[in-house]
Design a protein around this motif. Structure first.
Motif, short mmCIF file in Angstrom:
data_model
loop_
_atom_site.label_atom_id
_atom_site.label_comp_id
_atom_site.label_asym_id
_atom_site.label_seq_id
_atom_site.Cartn_x
_atom_site.Cartn_y
_atom_site.Cartn_z
N PHE A 42 -1.84 14.86 9.73
CA PHE A 42 -1.02 15.93 9.15
C PHE A 42 -1.17 17.15 10.05
CE2 PHE A 42 -5.24 16.36 7.42
CZ PHE A 42 -5.49 17.72 7.49
N HIS A 47 5.24 21.22 8.96
CA HIS A 47 5.55 19.82 8.67
C HIS A 47 6.41 19.28 9.82
CE1 HIS A 47 7.04 16.25 6.66
NE2 HIS A 47 6.11 16.45 5.74
N GLU A 102 9.72 18.46 4.28
CA GLU A 102 8.89 19.64 4.04
C GLU A 102 8.71 19.95 2.56
OE1 GLU A 102 12.06 21.00 7.11
OE2 GLU A 102 11.89 19.59 5.45
#
Length: 180
Positions: A42, A47, A102
């Motif tokens: 991540f 994002h 997102e």
């Protein structure tokens, strides 16, 4: 001659060399996000799908947060990272995808004939767009897929000319959880 240990435990033999910080070129934001995903799974900064938002807008992709406001049976395009692929033996050949953008997650149901037609995009690519019809049921919104297309990770929206176009430097760090 030596260095002081960080834990205060005295001196440790070592070389006293001048420590200059190396000057590295600035990394494009897209490449940094890909590296974050490769290392951490991540990114704390952005994002990954955010780097493709303009491309997704051109495809008229509905963000996950707006999908629930679309009426039953409405044709929509959704897109994002494939975070989960499931094809249980009891599902008569249906494929179930979870896409992430997102704003959240999108459930996609893929009939066997659609899966066969768009197999490469649905099975092998981490970032896809899917066209299909909205289904509402039991408080869950799904998209029944009719078409799918893979989106290239190495070609983000970009900012400056040439920014972020180095997929070979990073590869494909986005991994889905696939269950059979």
């Amino acid at each position: 001659m030596g260095r002081v240990r960080a834990d205060g435990g005295g001196r440790q033999p070592g070389l006293d060399l001048p420590e200059e910080r190396p000057r590295l070129p600035a990394r494009p934001a897209h490449e940094q996000t890909l590296l974050d995903y490769a290392v951490l799974g991540f990114s704390l900064d952005r994002h990954l799908v955010g780097h493709y938002r303009r491309r997704l807008a051109v495809l008229k992709v509905v963000p996950s947060g707006e999908l629930g406001r679309r009426p039953e049976g409405k044709m929509v395009v959704v897109g994002g990272m494939v975070v989960c692929r499931q094809r249980p033996g009891t599902a008569k050949g249906y494929l179930f995808l979870t896409l992430e953008d997102e704003g959240g997650l999108v459930n996609v149901i893929v009939r066997p004939d659609v899966n066969a037609r768009y197999r490469d995009a649905l099975r092998n690519h981490p970032l896809i767009a899917v066209a299909g019809r909205v289904q509402h049921g039991r408080g869950v919104v799904n998209v029944l897929a009719e078409r799918a297309v893979a989106l290239e990770l190495g070609v983000p929206d970009g900012g400056r000319e040439g920014e972020g176009h180095s997929p070979s430097a990073v590869g494909s760090p986005v991994r889905s959880h696939d269950f059979r």
